[in-house]
Design a protein around this motif. Structure first.
Motif, PDB file in Angstrom:
ATOM      1  N   LEU A   1       0.948  -1.134   0.321  1.00  0.00           N
ATOM      2  CA  LEU A   1      -0.100  -0.033  -0.039  1.00  0.00           C
ATOM      3  C   LEU A   1       0.971   1.196  -0.001  1.00  0.00           C
ATOM      4  CD1 LEU A   1      -2.477  -1.312   2.774  1.00  0.00           C
ATOM      5  CD2 LEU A   1      -2.832  -1.483   0.271  1.00  0.00           C
ATOM      6  N   GLY A   2       0.370   2.308  -0.445  1.00  0.00           N
ATOM      7  CA  GLY A   2       1.008   3.726  -0.762  1.00  0.00           C
ATOM      8  C   GLY A   2       0.933   4.784   0.541  1.00  0.00           C
ATOM      9  N   LYS A   3      -0.318   4.671   1.149  1.00  0.00           N
ATOM     10  CA  LYS A   3      -0.357   5.897   1.972  1.00  0.00           C
ATOM     11  C   LYS A   3      -1.234   5.347   3.342  1.00  0.00           C
ATOM     12  CE  LYS A   3      -4.326   7.392  -0.826  1.00  0.00           C
ATOM     13  NZ  LYS A   3      -5.218   8.502  -1.383  1.00  0.00           N
ATOM     14  N   PRO A   4      -1.132   6.135   4.334  1.00  0.00           N
ATOM     15  CA  PRO A   4      -1.671   5.554   5.726  1.00  0.00           C
ATOM     16  C   PRO A   4      -3.427   5.403   5.632  1.00  0.00           C
ATOM     17  CG  PRO A   4      -0.351   7.327   6.059  1.00  0.00           C
ATOM     18  CD  PRO A   4      -0.309   7.347   4.628  1.00  0.00           C
ATOM     19  N   GLU A   5      -4.047   6.207   4.791  1.00  0.00           N
ATOM     20  CA  GLU A   5      -5.537   5.805   4.668  1.00  0.00           C
ATOM     21  C   GLU A   5      -5.913   4.473   3.988  1.00  0.00           C
ATOM     22  OE1 GLU A   5      -4.556  10.359   4.142  1.00  0.00           O
ATOM     23  OE2 GLU A   5      -3.622   8.465   3.459  1.00  0.00           O
ATOM     24  N   GLU A   6      -5.021   4.211   2.985  1.00  0.00           N
ATOM     25  CA  GLU A   6      -5.233   2.823   2.558  1.00  0.00           C
ATOM     26  C   GLU A   6      -4.969   1.696   3.547  1.00  0.00           C
ATOM     27  OE1 GLU A   6      -3.763   4.089  -1.882  1.00  0.00           O
ATOM     28  OE2 GLU A   6      -2.419   2.966  -0.684  1.00  0.00           O
ATOM     29  N   LEU A   7      -4.117   1.867   4.313  1.00  0.00           N
ATOM     30  CA  LEU A   7      -3.809   0.733   5.271  1.00  0.00           C
ATOM     31  C   LEU A   7      -4.745   0.682   6.500  1.00  0.00           C
ATOM     32  CD1 LEU A   7      -1.931  -1.358   6.610  1.00  0.00           C
ATOM     33  CD2 LEU A   7      -0.883   0.728   7.786  1.00  0.00           C
ATOM     34  N   SER A   8      -5.375   1.771   6.886  1.00  0.00           N
ATOM     35  CA  SER A   8      -6.543   1.958   7.751  1.00  0.00           C
ATOM     36  C   SER A   8      -7.870   1.307   7.236  1.00  0.00           C
ATOM     37  CB  SER A   8      -6.783   3.522   8.045  1.00  0.00           C
ATOM     38  OG  SER A   8      -7.766   3.602   9.135  1.00  0.00           O
ATOM     39  N   MET A   9      -8.017   1.748   6.022  1.00  0.00           N
ATOM     40  CA  MET A   9      -9.350   0.997   5.363  1.00  0.00           C
ATOM     41  C   MET A   9      -9.105  -0.519   5.315  1.00  0.00           C
ATOM     42  SD  MET A   9     -12.362   1.387   4.329  1.00  0.00           S
ATOM     43  CE  MET A   9     -13.470   0.645   3.187  1.00  0.00           C
ATOM     44  N   MET A  10      -7.900  -0.793   5.008  1.00  0.00           N
ATOM     45  CA  MET A  10      -7.639  -2.294   4.665  1.00  0.00           C
ATOM     46  C   MET A  10      -7.966  -2.921   6.070  1.00  0.00           C
ATOM     47  SD  MET A  10      -7.112  -4.509   2.129  1.00  0.00           S
ATOM     48  CE  MET A  10      -6.070  -3.277   0.928  1.00  0.00           C
ATOM     49  N   ARG A  11      -7.494  -2.514   6.981  1.00  0.00           N
ATOM     50  CA  ARG A  11      -7.619  -3.136   8.465  1.00  0.00           C
ATOM     51  C   ARG A  11      -9.130  -3.273   8.575  1.00  0.00           C
ATOM     52  NH1 ARG A  11      -9.551  -0.805  12.604  1.00  0.00           N
ATOM     53  NH2 ARG A  11      -9.163   1.471  11.983  1.00  0.00           N
ATOM     54  N   ARG A  12     -10.182  -2.280   8.204  1.00  0.00           N
ATOM     55  CA  ARG A  12     -11.382  -2.478   8.542  1.00  0.00           C
ATOM     56  C   ARG A  12     -11.918  -3.396   7.609  1.00  0.00           C
ATOM     57  NH1 ARG A  12     -13.569   3.333   7.189  1.00  0.00           N
ATOM     58  NH2 ARG A  12     -15.462   2.524   7.717  1.00  0.00           N
ATOM     59  N   VAL A  13     -11.457  -3.818   6.280  1.00  0.00           N
ATOM     60  CA  VAL A  13     -11.910  -4.671   5.308  1.00  0.00           C
ATOM     61  C   VAL A  13     -11.740  -6.135   6.034  1.00  0.00           C
ATOM     62  CG1 VAL A  13     -11.467  -5.812   3.053  1.00  0.00           C
ATOM     63  CG2 VAL A  13     -12.027  -3.350   3.352  1.00  0.00           C
TER      64      VAL A  13
ATOM     65  N   PRO B   1      -7.029 -20.370   7.130  1.00  0.00           N
ATOM     66  CA  PRO B   1      -5.910 -19.979   7.587  1.00  0.00           C
ATOM     67  C   PRO B   1      -5.508 -18.776   6.845  1.00  0.00           C
ATOM     68  CG  PRO B   1      -5.064 -21.773   6.337  1.00  0.00           C
ATOM     69  CD  PRO B   1      -6.487 -21.424   6.304  1.00  0.00           C
ATOM     70  N   PHE B   2      -6.135 -18.230   5.752  1.00  0.00           N
ATOM     71  CA  PHE B   2      -5.653 -17.409   5.002  1.00  0.00           C
ATOM     72  C   PHE B   2      -5.119 -16.060   5.598  1.00  0.00           C
ATOM     73  CE2 PHE B   2      -6.115 -14.010   1.528  1.00  0.00           C
ATOM     74  CZ  PHE B   2      -5.147 -14.598   0.747  1.00  0.00           C
ATOM     75  N   ARG B   3      -4.306 -15.475   5.147  1.00  0.00           N
ATOM     76  CA  ARG B   3      -3.361 -14.171   5.639  1.00  0.00           C
ATOM     77  C   ARG B   3      -2.975 -13.365   4.499  1.00  0.00           C
ATOM     78  NH1 ARG B   3      -0.656 -18.269   6.398  1.00  0.00           N
ATOM     79  NH2 ARG B   3      -1.170 -19.103   8.483  1.00  0.00           N
ATOM     80  N   ILE B   4      -2.858 -12.199   4.754  1.00  0.00           N
ATOM     81  CA  ILE B   4      -2.254 -11.043   3.932  1.00  0.00           C
ATOM     82  C   ILE B   4      -1.349 -10.447   4.364  1.00  0.00           C
ATOM     83  CG2 ILE B   4      -2.457  -9.026   2.423  1.00  0.00           C
ATOM     84  CD1 ILE B   4      -4.112 -11.300   0.793  1.00  0.00           C
ATOM     85  N   PHE B   5       0.191 -10.638   4.036  1.00  0.00           N
ATOM     86  CA  PHE B   5       1.045  -9.978   4.345  1.00  0.00           C
ATOM     87  C   PHE B   5       0.994  -8.400   3.748  1.00  0.00           C
ATOM     88  CE2 PHE B   5       5.551  -8.270   4.369  1.00  0.00           C
ATOM     89  CZ  PHE B   5       6.150  -8.713   5.608  1.00  0.00           C
ATOM     90  N   THR B   6       0.944  -7.352   4.509  1.00  0.00           N
ATOM     91  CA  THR B   6       0.502  -6.105   4.082  1.00  0.00           C
ATOM     92  C   THR B   6       1.725  -4.960   4.405  1.00  0.00           C
ATOM     93  OG1 THR B   6      -1.811  -6.685   4.455  1.00  0.00           O
ATOM     94  CG2 THR B   6      -1.360  -4.388   4.189  1.00  0.00           C
ATOM     95  N   SER B   7       2.116  -4.414   3.497  1.00  0.00           N
ATOM     96  CA  SER B   7       3.256  -3.582   3.531  1.00  0.00           C
ATOM     97  C   SER B   7       2.987  -2.222   3.462  1.00  0.00           C
ATOM     98  CB  SER B   7       4.472  -3.857   2.548  1.00  0.00           C
ATOM     99  OG  SER B   7       4.947  -5.200   2.955  1.00  0.00           O
ATOM    100  N   LEU B   8       3.389  -1.006   4.066  1.00  0.00           N
ATOM    101  CA  LEU B   8       3.142   0.248   3.745  1.00  0.00           C
ATOM    102  C   LEU B   8       4.030   0.888   3.078  1.00  0.00           C
ATOM    103  CD1 LEU B   8       1.276   2.831   4.033  1.00  0.00           C
ATOM    104  CD2 LEU B   8       1.681   3.084   6.355  1.00  0.00           C
ATOM    105  N   LEU B   9       4.361   1.630   1.909  1.00  0.00           N
ATOM    106  CA  LEU B   9       5.554   2.418   1.665  1.00  0.00           C
ATOM    107  C   LEU B   9       5.913   3.317   2.632  1.00  0.00           C
ATOM    108  CD1 LEU B   9       7.323   2.635  -0.900  1.00  0.00           C
ATOM    109  CD2 LEU B   9       5.597   4.546  -1.791  1.00  0.00           C
ATOM    110  N   ARG B  10       7.437   3.555   2.745  1.00  0.00           N
ATOM    111  CA  ARG B  10       8.031   4.404   3.565  1.00  0.00           C
ATOM    112  C   ARG B  10       8.390   5.550   2.652  1.00  0.00           C
ATOM    113  NH1 ARG B  10      10.048   2.669   8.359  1.00  0.00           N
ATOM    114  NH2 ARG B  10      10.886   4.760   8.845  1.00  0.00           N
ATOM    115  N   LEU B  11       7.519   6.576   2.105  1.00  0.00           N
ATOM    116  CA  LEU B  11       8.240   7.476   1.563  1.00  0.00           C
ATOM    117  C   LEU B  11       9.093   8.472   2.001  1.00  0.00           C
ATOM    118  CD1 LEU B  11       4.801   9.110   0.016  1.00  0.00           C
ATOM    119  CD2 LEU B  11       6.531   7.932  -1.290  1.00  0.00           C
TER     120      LEU B  11
END
Length: 466
Positions: free
Chosen positions: A75-87, A125-135
């Motif tokens: 992911l590219g920005k904090p808002e994307e990570l926050s929404m992904m958590r909710r999903v 057991p499905f999982r998603i390794f989720t990364s946030l870009l460090r601009l």
């Protein structure tokens, strides 16, 4: 009239996993070939190893063996990570552990969204390794600003996804009629888009900074960059991939092959070179290429305690200080030989791992315990020795930063690894996430303790002896 019930999280998770797998097989045909190869080797391995089959049955790993075990997204920005958590919360997947990949010159930090209790893991057991870009790790200020401007304009979620997430949060879940729509809407975030959101000139600048930066910033959505089936013999898969016209990475990441597997071993086929269309400033499109998506395979062993993990990290650091695997594969044999030699210092029996408290185990009553009731507490070790209690290793459900970096680098190219300063920032990540990440060791310890408590309760005891 019977009241309608919400669809359980594990069923939503399973539906999403199946839809994701079908989509990825269509987008990346080599992945389907890889899954077929893994299923074939798993079947052969189980036929020749009844002990392994019994252990998997006890730990709950046999029934879920054929499920895709994880995917990864950037992911590219904090808002994307926050929404992904909710999903992911709607699918029963919570953020576990913080991973800093700057240690390997990769400008992201990450977590793994996954089920957290034994029952949910056994169901799916499905999982998603989720990364946030460090601009903040991009040194060129003008490029950093340009990347931020591109990311600011995009919204990776559909309107329908927002509506259904809010509905689930407000009502406490989703009914059957909404689940199909929810899966379809969320899946759009993970879909491949061949039309870039940047010009070729900006893409090349981003690519020069780091190939992963170009992958995250340059497209309308983050796209799933790999899915992963689980194998019982990763070395066999590694050896057989070329027979299926699949080119594997040079070495298997993680610990060496062992009689008693620990943690996680991973390999992959090399990333595809895919055609993309760059959007030029005059509105026209220019054809080019991009390399990012690949197929990965994993073999999971037992979860280690903090003491076990410290020993693993120490031995891996020692081995890699002597020989670091080359992406070309030229020193693969020497690296593996040295790794195996170094890890000779790590106990390789289940009982040894258990007695030295290097790994977590789940305990259960044997058939010999049927009808037995105890008046006084008996030490767990005595119950095991008397044949009343048996144990099986707890399956490791998380990830290893060095291994993840090795997979990233093998698919991004040698030049992708840059000399960034190690810069962990868990607080920054959790602020973007909108929640605290869970501690994997606490989750494994609670799983072990719950199994022990169940054994003592089954024997008529409220507590247990030390």
């Amino acid at each position: 009239m019977k009241q309608q019930a919400f669809v359980p999280a594990h069923e939503i998770r399973a539906s999403f996993t199946a839809a994701m797998s079908e989509m990825y097989r269509t987008e990346v045909p080599a992945y389907g070939t890889l899954v077929d190869l893994v299923e074939e080797i798993n079947g052969e391995t189980l036929k020749g190893n009844t002990g392994l089959k019994q252990s998997l049955t006890l730990s709950g790993g046999l029934e879920r063996l054929q499920d895709e075990r994880h995917g990864a997204i950037r992911l590219g920005k904090p808002e994307e990570l926050s929404m992904m958590r909710r999903v992911f919360a709607i699918m029963g997947m919570l953020p576990v552990s913080y991973y800093d990949l700057s240690i390997a010159g990769i400008p992201v930090h990450s977590t793994a969204f996954r089920p957290v209790d034994k029952v949910e893991l056994e169901k799916n057991p499905f999982r998603i390794f989720t990364s946030l870009l460090r601009l903040d790790m991009i040194k060129d200020e003008s490029l950093r600003a340009a990347a931020a401007a591109v990311l600011e304009k995009r919204d990776i979620f559909t309107n329908g996804a927002y509506v259904l997430v809010e509905k689930a949060e407000n009502e406490g879940g989703l009914y059957a009629e909404d689940v199909k729509a929810f899966v379809a809407e969320v899946l759009e975030t993970f879909r491949w888009h061949s039309e870039a959101a940047v010009s070729e000139e900006l893409y090349e600048r981003l690519h020069s900074a780091h190939r992963l930066v170009a992958d995250v910033v340059s497209f309308k959505g983050p796209h799933i960059n790999h899915l992963t089936p689980c194998t019982l013999d990763i070395d066999k898969v590694q050896a057989d991939m070329p027979k299926k016209n699949i080119s594997p990475k040079a070495v298997v990441e993680g610990p060496p092959s062992r009689k008693c597997p620990i943690l996680l071993r991973q390999t992959s086929f090399k990333a595809l070179n895919e055609q993309v269309n760059y959007q030029e400033e005059d509105g026209s499109f220019k054809t080019g290429s991009h390399t990012a998506r690949f197929g990965e395979i994993e073999q999971r062993g037992c979860a280690l305690t903090p003491a076990g993990r410290a020993l693993y990290d120490e031995l891996l650091l020692k081995a890699r200080a002597e020989i670091t695997p080359d992406a070309s594969g030229e020193n693969a044999g020497v690296y593996i030989e040295n790794l195996e030699k170094t890890f000779a210092d790590f106990p390789d029996t289940w009982d040894g791992l258990r007695r030295e408290k290097l790994a977590y185990f789940v305990y259960s009553l044997t058939a010999n315990a049927e009808g037995i009731r105890l008046d006084t507490a008996v030490p767990l070790e005595d119950l095991v020795a008397d044949g009343l209690v048996e144990f099986a290793p707890v399956i490791y459900e998380d990830f290893l930063p060095v291994s993840a970096a090795g997979i990233f680098q093998s698919n991004l190219g040698d030049e992708a690894a840059q000399d960034f300063i190690e810069l962990p920032n868990k607080a920054l990540f959790e602020n973007a996430l909108g929640a605290k990440v869970l501690d994997e060791f606490e989750l494994y310890a609670s799983m072990e303790e719950a199994s022990i408590a169940a054994c003592f309760a089954g024997l008529g005891l409220k507590g247990r002896a030390a």
